[in-house]
Write a protein that holds these residues in place. Sequence first.
Motif, PDB file in Angstrom:
ATOM      1  N   CYS A  16      -6.964  44.709  -4.069  1.00 63.76           N
ATOM      2  CA  CYS A  16      -6.433  44.954  -5.419  1.00 63.76           C
ATOM      3  C   CYS A  16      -7.530  44.779  -6.476  1.00 63.76           C
ATOM      4  CB  CYS A  16      -5.268  44.009  -5.715  1.00 63.76           C
ATOM      5  SG  CYS A  16      -3.779  44.362  -4.780  1.00 63.76           S
ATOM      6  N   ALA A  17      -8.344  43.742  -6.314  1.00 65.12           N
ATOM      7  CA  ALA A  17      -9.447  43.492  -7.256  1.00 65.12           C
ATOM      8  C   ALA A  17     -10.454  44.632  -7.213  1.00 65.12           C
ATOM      9  CB  ALA A  17     -10.116  42.161  -6.934  1.00 65.12           C
ATOM     10  N   GLU A  18     -10.751  45.116  -6.019  1.00 63.93           N
ATOM     11  CA  GLU A  18     -11.692  46.231  -5.869  1.00 63.93           C
ATOM     12  C   GLU A  18     -11.155  47.504  -6.504  1.00 63.93           C
ATOM     13  OE1 GLU A  18     -12.321  46.284  -1.636  1.00 63.93           O
ATOM     14  OE2 GLU A  18     -13.790  44.649  -1.723  1.00 63.93           O
ATOM     15  N   GLN A  19      -9.838  47.633  -6.561  1.00 66.78           N
ATOM     16  CA  GLN A  19      -9.213  48.800  -7.188  1.00 66.78           C
ATOM     17  C   GLN A  19      -9.167  48.676  -8.714  1.00 66.78           C
ATOM     18  OE1 GLN A  19      -5.398  48.978  -5.220  1.00 66.78           O
ATOM     19  NE2 GLN A  19      -6.246  50.010  -3.432  1.00 66.78           N
ATOM     20  N   GLY A  20      -9.654  47.547  -9.224  1.00 73.87           N
ATOM     21  CA  GLY A  20      -9.753  47.370 -10.665  1.00 73.87           C
ATOM     22  C   GLY A  20      -8.587  46.671 -11.330  1.00 73.87           C
ATOM     23  N   MET A  21      -7.659  46.161 -10.542  1.00 78.21           N
ATOM     24  CA  MET A  21      -6.531  45.454 -11.148  1.00 78.21           C
ATOM     25  C   MET A  21      -7.016  44.117 -11.708  1.00 78.21           C
ATOM     26  SD  MET A  21      -3.450  45.930  -8.459  1.00 78.21           S
ATOM     27  CE  MET A  21      -3.483  47.388  -7.424  1.00 78.21           C
ATOM     28  N   PRO A  22      -6.725  43.841 -12.970  1.00 77.29           N
ATOM     29  CA  PRO A  22      -7.115  42.547 -13.523  1.00 77.29           C
ATOM     30  C   PRO A  22      -6.302  41.421 -12.877  1.00 77.29           C
ATOM     31  CG  PRO A  22      -5.844  43.801 -15.124  1.00 77.29           C
ATOM     32  CD  PRO A  22      -6.052  44.686 -13.941  1.00 77.29           C
ATOM     33  N   ILE A  23      -6.921  40.256 -12.774  1.00 78.51           N
ATOM     34  CA  ILE A  23      -6.276  39.088 -12.179  1.00 78.51           C
ATOM     35  C   ILE A  23      -6.204  38.004 -13.248  1.00 78.51           C
ATOM     36  CG2 ILE A  23      -6.369  37.365 -10.350  1.00 78.51           C
ATOM     37  CD1 ILE A  23      -8.123  39.386  -8.763  1.00 78.51           C
ATOM     38  N   LEU A  24      -4.982  37.670 -13.646  1.00 83.48           N
ATOM     39  CA  LEU A  24      -4.789  36.623 -14.645  1.00 83.48           C
ATOM     40  C   LEU A  24      -4.767  35.276 -13.940  1.00 83.48           C
ATOM     41  CD1 LEU A  24      -2.023  38.196 -16.910  1.00 83.48           C
ATOM     42  CD2 LEU A  24      -4.465  38.099 -17.315  1.00 83.48           C
ATOM     43  N   ILE A  25      -5.683  34.406 -14.347  1.00 85.49           N
ATOM     44  CA  ILE A  25      -5.808  33.065 -13.776  1.00 85.49           C
ATOM     45  C   ILE A  25      -5.806  32.059 -14.914  1.00 85.49           C
ATOM     46  CG2 ILE A  25      -7.003  33.737 -11.653  1.00 85.49           C
ATOM     47  CD1 ILE A  25      -9.638  33.120 -13.123  1.00 85.49           C
ATOM     48  N   GLU A  26      -5.659  30.784 -14.568  1.00 85.66           N
ATOM     49  CA  GLU A  26      -5.593  29.775 -15.629  1.00 85.66           C
ATOM     50  C   GLU A  26      -6.962  29.382 -16.170  1.00 85.66           C
ATOM     51  OE1 GLU A  26      -2.763  26.575 -15.412  1.00 85.66           O
ATOM     52  OE2 GLU A  26      -1.531  27.751 -14.037  1.00 85.66           O
ATOM     53  N   GLY A  27      -7.963  29.196 -15.306  1.00 83.05           N
ATOM     54  CA  GLY A  27      -9.235  28.727 -15.828  1.00 83.05           C
ATOM     55  C   GLY A  27     -10.430  29.032 -14.953  1.00 83.05           C
ATOM     56  N   LYS A  28     -11.585  28.465 -15.353  1.00 78.97           N
ATOM     57  CA  LYS A  28     -12.862  28.722 -14.685  1.00 78.97           C
ATOM     58  C   LYS A  28     -12.876  28.267 -13.233  1.00 78.97           C
ATOM     59  CE  LYS A  28     -15.617  28.564 -18.869  1.00 78.97           C
ATOM     60  NZ  LYS A  28     -16.697  27.923 -19.614  1.00 78.97           N
ATOM     61  N   LYS A  29     -12.225  27.129 -12.952  1.00 75.28           N
ATOM     62  CA  LYS A  29     -12.214  26.624 -11.577  1.00 75.28           C
ATOM     63  C   LYS A  29     -11.459  27.570 -10.647  1.00 75.28           C
ATOM     64  CE  LYS A  29     -12.670  21.752 -12.776  1.00 75.28           C
ATOM     65  NZ  LYS A  29     -12.008  20.431 -12.766  1.00 75.28           N
ATOM     66  N   ASP A  30     -10.420  28.221 -11.170  1.00 72.72           N
ATOM     67  CA  ASP A  30      -9.680  29.207 -10.369  1.00 72.72           C
ATOM     68  C   ASP A  30     -10.576  30.397 -10.037  1.00 72.72           C
ATOM     69  OD1 ASP A  30      -7.458  27.571 -10.637  1.00 72.72           O
ATOM     70  OD2 ASP A  30      -6.623  28.713 -12.294  1.00 72.72           O
ATOM     71  N   GLU A  31     -11.316  30.870 -11.032  1.00 73.28           N
ATOM     72  CA  GLU A  31     -12.235  31.988 -10.814  1.00 73.28           C
ATOM     73  C   GLU A  31     -13.297  31.616  -9.776  1.00 73.28           C
ATOM     74  OE1 GLU A  31     -15.368  34.842 -13.275  1.00 73.28           O
ATOM     75  OE2 GLU A  31     -13.846  33.716 -14.375  1.00 73.28           O
ATOM     76  N   LYS A  32     -13.850  30.436  -9.910  1.00 77.00           N
ATOM     77  CA  LYS A  32     -14.876  29.971  -8.975  1.00 77.00           C
ATOM     78  C   LYS A  32     -14.313  29.916  -7.542  1.00 77.00           C
ATOM     79  CE  LYS A  32     -18.101  26.164  -8.250  1.00 77.00           C
ATOM     80  NZ  LYS A  32     -18.576  24.860  -8.713  1.00 77.00           N
ATOM     81  N   ALA A  33     -13.097  29.411  -7.397  1.00 71.70           N
ATOM     82  CA  ALA A  33     -12.461  29.305  -6.076  1.00 71.70           C
ATOM     83  C   ALA A  33     -12.240  30.684  -5.464  1.00 71.70           C
ATOM     84  CB  ALA A  33     -11.141  28.562  -6.194  1.00 71.70           C
ATOM     85  N   LEU A  34     -11.756  31.614  -6.267  1.00 72.50           N
ATOM     86  CA  LEU A  34     -11.494  32.967  -5.749  1.00 72.50           C
ATOM     87  C   LEU A  34     -12.789  33.679  -5.381  1.00 72.50           C
ATOM     88  CD1 LEU A  34      -8.576  33.959  -8.131  1.00 72.50           C
ATOM     89  CD2 LEU A  34      -8.420  33.465  -5.679  1.00 72.50           C
ATOM     90  N   LYS A  35     -13.819  33.502  -6.187  1.00 73.27           N
ATOM     91  CA  LYS A  35     -15.115  34.094  -5.858  1.00 73.27           C
ATOM     92  C   LYS A  35     -15.670  33.499  -4.571  1.00 73.27           C
ATOM     93  CE  LYS A  35     -16.621  35.821 -10.314  1.00 73.27           C
ATOM     94  NZ  LYS A  35     -17.649  35.805 -11.343  1.00 73.27           N
ATOM     95  N   TYR A  36     -15.474  32.210  -4.361  1.00 77.36           N
ATOM     96  CA  TYR A  36     -15.900  31.551  -3.133  1.00 77.36           C
ATOM     97  C   TYR A  36     -15.210  32.188  -1.923  1.00 77.36           C
ATOM     98  CZ  TYR A  36     -16.735  27.914   0.330  1.00 77.36           C
ATOM     99  OH  TYR A  36     -17.104  27.239   1.463  1.00 77.36           O
ATOM    100  N   LEU A  37     -13.963  32.634  -2.119  1.00 75.35           N
ATOM    101  CA  LEU A  37     -13.205  33.274  -1.049  1.00 75.35           C
ATOM    102  C   LEU A  37     -13.516  34.770  -0.911  1.00 75.35           C
ATOM    103  CD1 LEU A  37      -9.771  31.502  -1.601  1.00 75.35           C
ATOM    104  CD2 LEU A  37     -11.391  31.122   0.275  1.00 75.35           C
ATOM    105  N   GLY A  38     -14.489  35.249  -1.684  1.00 74.23           N
ATOM    106  CA  GLY A  38     -14.920  36.639  -1.557  1.00 74.23           C
ATOM    107  C   GLY A  38     -14.191  37.616  -2.452  1.00 74.23           C
ATOM    108  N   ILE A  39     -13.460  37.101  -3.402  1.00 74.06           N
ATOM    109  CA  ILE A  39     -12.716  37.968  -4.321  1.00 74.06           C
ATOM    110  C   ILE A  39     -13.473  38.019  -5.631  1.00 74.06           C
ATOM    111  CG2 ILE A  39     -10.546  38.278  -5.565  1.00 74.06           C
ATOM    112  CD1 ILE A  39      -9.464  36.480  -3.067  1.00 74.06           C
TER     113      ILE A  39
END
Length: 146
Positions: A16-39
Motif C-alpha cells: 500500500c505504501a509503495e502504491q502511494g497511499m499515505p499512512i497516518l501515524i501518531e509520531g516519529k517513533k511510529d515512523e521509525k518502527a515502520l521503517k525498521y520493518l521495511g515500510i
Amino acid sequence: MSFKKLSCIMEELKICAEQGMPILIEGKKDEKALKYLGIDGNFIQVSGSGLKLFEIAEIAAESSSKVIILTDFDKKGIELAKRLAEDIQSLGSYPNLEIRRKIMGITRKFIKDIESLPRHMKQLELEECPNGVNDSYYHQHFCFRY
C-alpha cells in the motif's frame, strides 16, 4: 502462526505504501518502527504537527483517494482513528482501517502502540522460528489468504 500472519500484514502495508497511499501515524517513533520493518512511504504524523486533525485529514485526502490510518491501540489512538476516518470520508477519500484492525487483532494482548511492533515481531519470530529459518515460500503463496 502469529509471526507469519503479522508478517503478511506488514507486507500488505508495504505494498500500500509503495502504491502511494499515505499512512497516518501518531509520531516519529511510529515512523521509525515502520521503517525498521521495511515500510517506507508517505508518513503523516498526527501528533506534534501543530495542525488540527481536520487539516491533517485534508492533506492526506488531497494526496490519495485511499488513506491508511495506523494510530496506536490505546484509548487515544482509537479516538484519533475514529475522528480521522470520519474526516477523511467526509472529504471523499476512503479511510483504510483494516490494516490497523488486523494488527490489533493479533497484538492487542501484547502491545498497545505501533512503535512496539518491531520488538514484538522479533519475539514472535524467535518463538516460531527458533533456528532462524524464515519460510519465504509461505510469504509468496499464502500471505493474503488467511
